[in-house]
Design a protein around this motif. Sequence first.
Motif, mmCIF file in Angstrom:
data_model
loop_
_atom_site.group_PDB
_atom_site.id
_atom_site.type_symbol
_atom_site.label_atom_id
_atom_site.label_comp_id
_atom_site.label_asym_id
_atom_site.label_seq_id
_atom_site.Cartn_x
_atom_site.Cartn_y
_atom_site.Cartn_z
ATOM 1 N N ARG A 73 0.836 -1.197 0.000
ATOM 2 C CA ARG A 73 0.000 0.000 0.000
ATOM 3 C C ARG A 73 0.871 1.248 0.000
ATOM 4 N NH1 ARG A 73 -5.288 -0.813 0.497
ATOM 5 N NH2 ARG A 73 -5.996 -2.834 1.298
ATOM 6 N N ASP A 132 -3.455 5.605 -0.331
ATOM 7 C CA ASP A 132 -4.698 4.893 -0.659
ATOM 8 C C ASP A 132 -4.561 4.027 -1.902
ATOM 9 O OD1 ASP A 132 -4.485 6.913 -2.507
ATOM 10 O OD2 ASP A 132 -6.586 7.541 -2.382
ATOM 11 N N LEU A 133 -3.319 3.854 -2.378
ATOM 12 C CA LEU A 133 -3.068 3.020 -3.546
ATOM 13 C C LEU A 133 -2.691 1.606 -3.119
ATOM 14 C CD1 LEU A 133 -0.815 5.487 -5.575
ATOM 15 C CD2 LEU A 133 -3.249 5.049 -5.954
ATOM 16 N N VAL A 140 -0.561 -1.511 -4.565
ATOM 17 C CA VAL A 140 0.444 -1.806 -5.590
ATOM 18 C C VAL A 140 0.738 -3.299 -5.584
ATOM 19 C CG1 VAL A 140 2.776 -1.294 -6.411
ATOM 20 C CG2 VAL A 140 1.451 0.483 -5.251
ATOM 21 N N VAL A 163 -1.560 -1.213 -10.318
ATOM 22 C CA VAL A 163 -1.864 -0.258 -9.263
ATOM 23 C C VAL A 163 -3.361 0.006 -9.288
ATOM 24 C CG1 VAL A 163 -1.458 2.065 -8.355
ATOM 25 C CG2 VAL A 163 0.416 0.824 -9.449
ATOM 26 N N THR A 164 -4.006 -0.048 -8.112
ATOM 27 C CA THR A 164 -5.434 0.248 -8.026
ATOM 28 C C THR A 164 -5.704 1.253 -6.917
ATOM 29 O OG1 THR A 164 -5.796 -1.655 -6.550
ATOM 30 C CG2 THR A 164 -6.155 -2.013 -8.905
ATOM 31 N N ARG A 165 -6.792 1.991 -7.072
ATOM 32 C CA ARG A 165 -7.283 2.894 -6.023
ATOM 33 C C ARG A 165 -8.777 2.631 -5.866
ATOM 34 N NH1 ARG A 165 -5.436 7.954 -7.446
ATOM 35 N NH2 ARG A 165 -4.032 8.235 -5.668
ATOM 36 N N ILE A 212 -5.381 1.671 -12.222
ATOM 37 C CA ILE A 212 -4.735 2.833 -12.837
ATOM 38 C C ILE A 212 -3.726 2.295 -13.838
ATOM 39 C CG2 ILE A 212 -3.279 4.853 -12.435
ATOM 40 C CD1 ILE A 212 -4.412 4.894 -9.557
ATOM 41 N N LEU A 261 -1.280 9.315 -10.329
ATOM 42 C CA LEU A 261 -1.387 8.825 -8.955
ATOM 43 C C LEU A 261 -1.805 9.877 -7.936
ATOM 44 C CD1 LEU A 261 1.807 6.554 -8.681
ATOM 45 C CD2 LEU A 261 -0.480 5.943 -9.485
#
Length: 254
Positions: A147, A150-151, A153, A160-162, A167, A222
């Motif tokens: 992490r 708030d991402l 990885v 990569v997600t939020r 993303i 990001l």
Amino acid sequence: MPTTPAEPKATLLVVDDESAVRRVLLMRLQLAGYRVICAEDGEEALSLFHQEQPDLVVLDVMLPKLDGFAVCRRLRAESCVPIIFLSALDAIAERVSGLDLGADDYLPKPFSPKELEARIATILRRVGRGSAATEPREQSSGSGVLRVGDLVVDTNRRQVTREGERIALTYTEFSLLELLFREPGRVVPRAEILEQLWGYPPRRAADLRVVDVYVARLRGKLEPDPRNPELILTVRGTGYASQRMGDGGMTAAG
């Protein structure tokens, strides 16, 4: 007993409207062990890309029918394949324009084929083969899921997600993220980033602009407010630093 020919290291798509350049690169890159396909204009480049799914694209900027920037834009809309621009236009603005579209490197003409070979090898070592696929390949880096604020990885899948939304990052952008957050809070000099990710030391100020453009691209994807970055900080005159662990930096998820 006849020997079986070695499998090519990777497939390269070379796009240049000058037949002499195509001929030299075809010969040199084949001798280096690559499978090479060539196109002489932007439309042919896109057609061959979809047919052959190359591992890397060497792309001239000044092309008939569809210029290199337009080709790069189309490729980036569907693929994270590594792209190296070639151009007789050595102005910093042109270089920034190419990198801003998502190219992985930019080599001004005239150039040494040996230097191009070195840059191709560096990028392919970093991303591996099969990078033309739309979805990232499985990679067993062993680093797991982390992490960053708030991402989330995922270093195995290089995703990569939020809040569950992915993303899209190119291989170079993800490698930059990994490098900056490997040691949260450490200042990473621009010259070190250039050598780690692109494989060559800065020979002139324009070389370091590659790093600045990629940091700006990464922030744009990001940071909630890229003009006031919180994840990737600028250290004037030196380089960049990631958020410190105590400030909510990279931690193991789970």
